[in-house]
Design a protein around this motif. Structure first.
Motif: not given
Length: 263
Positions: A84-93
């Motif tokens: 929904h927030l259009k996050v295509e890549r992230c650091v997941l914690i």
């Protein structure tokens, strides 16, 4: 507080910090009976220079909804929010159960996870027959006593009683159906044989005095990861609030590509 409707739940989330520069977004996922405010110290630090996203999981904190039965279903909620927030890549914690969710996402959508951080989490819960019996029997006691016992033992000895009491009260406010169902879901969670597939650089941060998810179980998980480093901190299971500055420093080092210094 923005919310996203997902399969009968209203997920409350925060989306803070600058959108440009500073690297990919940081996504913080809390643990069992907790809420997004477990990450207040880390969010206040990182949101000054990069995008930071956190949410209350279904049935926790300011989010509504129940009916979830597995860790994978919680992971689907998180993925729905990120899409929904259009996050295509992230650091997941992820902390504790949040780390289980993080591993599930890293296995299902490896292209999404640039780096993975597991705080006081494991890939498989292992216990003796006696310990398993005690865990099962503990669900038969009154609900508030069950929650109080689990939260009390999550903190290292000597942690301020008043603060522990506040977290017990907050956890007990989580609907009983959600708490008890996810207690079973954590016991059933097992991806240990698959974590070798996770190629993203991974940081495992663990409290030395964690008796909820013991260090030896985390170390067995660490050995199965192809690209992991371990950081031990003098705390119990609730690292984000027991030693917030030390955890933030470990995250800062990891995000900067440095090996976190040991205490």
């Amino acid at each position: 507080m923005p919310q996203l409707e997902v399969d009968g739940a209203a997920l409350t989330y925060d989306d803070e910090g600058p959108r440009d520069g500073g690297g990919v977004p940081l996504v913080f996922v809390h643990g069992w009976t907790a809420n997004r405010h477990r990450w207040d110290h880390q969010v206040a630090h990182f949101a000054e220079r990069r995008r930071v996203i956190r949410l209350d999981l279904r049935g926790h904190g300011d989010s509504t909804g129940a009916g979830v039965r597995t860790i994978a279903e919680l992971a689907d909620d998180v993925l729905a929010l990120l899409d929904h927030l259009k996050v295509e890549r992230c650091v997941l914690i992820g902390h504790s159960m949040g780390g289980m969710i993080g591993q599930t996402i890293a296995l299902a959508r490896p292209e999404l996870v640039e780096r993975l951080v597991l705080v006081d989490s494991i890939s498989r819960m292992t216990y003796s027959r006696g310990r398993g019996w005690l865990m099962g029997a503990s669900t038969l006691v009154p609900y508030k006593l069950f929650v109080a016992a689990n939260i009390q033992r999550a903190f290292a000895p000597g942690h301020p009683r008043e603060e522990v009491r506040r977290y017990i009260e907050a956890s007990a406010a989580t609907p009983k159906e959600v708490v008890m169902t996810l207690y079973g879901a954590m016991r059933a969670f097992d991806v240990l044989d698959r974590v070798g597939e996770i190629q993203a650089p991974t940081l495992l941060v663990h409290g030395v005095h964690d008796i909820q998810l013991p260090v030896k179980q985390m170390l067995r998980m660490a050995a199965a990861y192809p690209n992991a480093m371990v950081r031990m901190i003098d705390a119990g299971h609730e690292l984000p609030v027991e030693k917030p500055a030390e955890l933030t420093a470990a995250l800062t080092d990891f995000l900067g590509g440095r090996t976190p210094a040991r205490d």
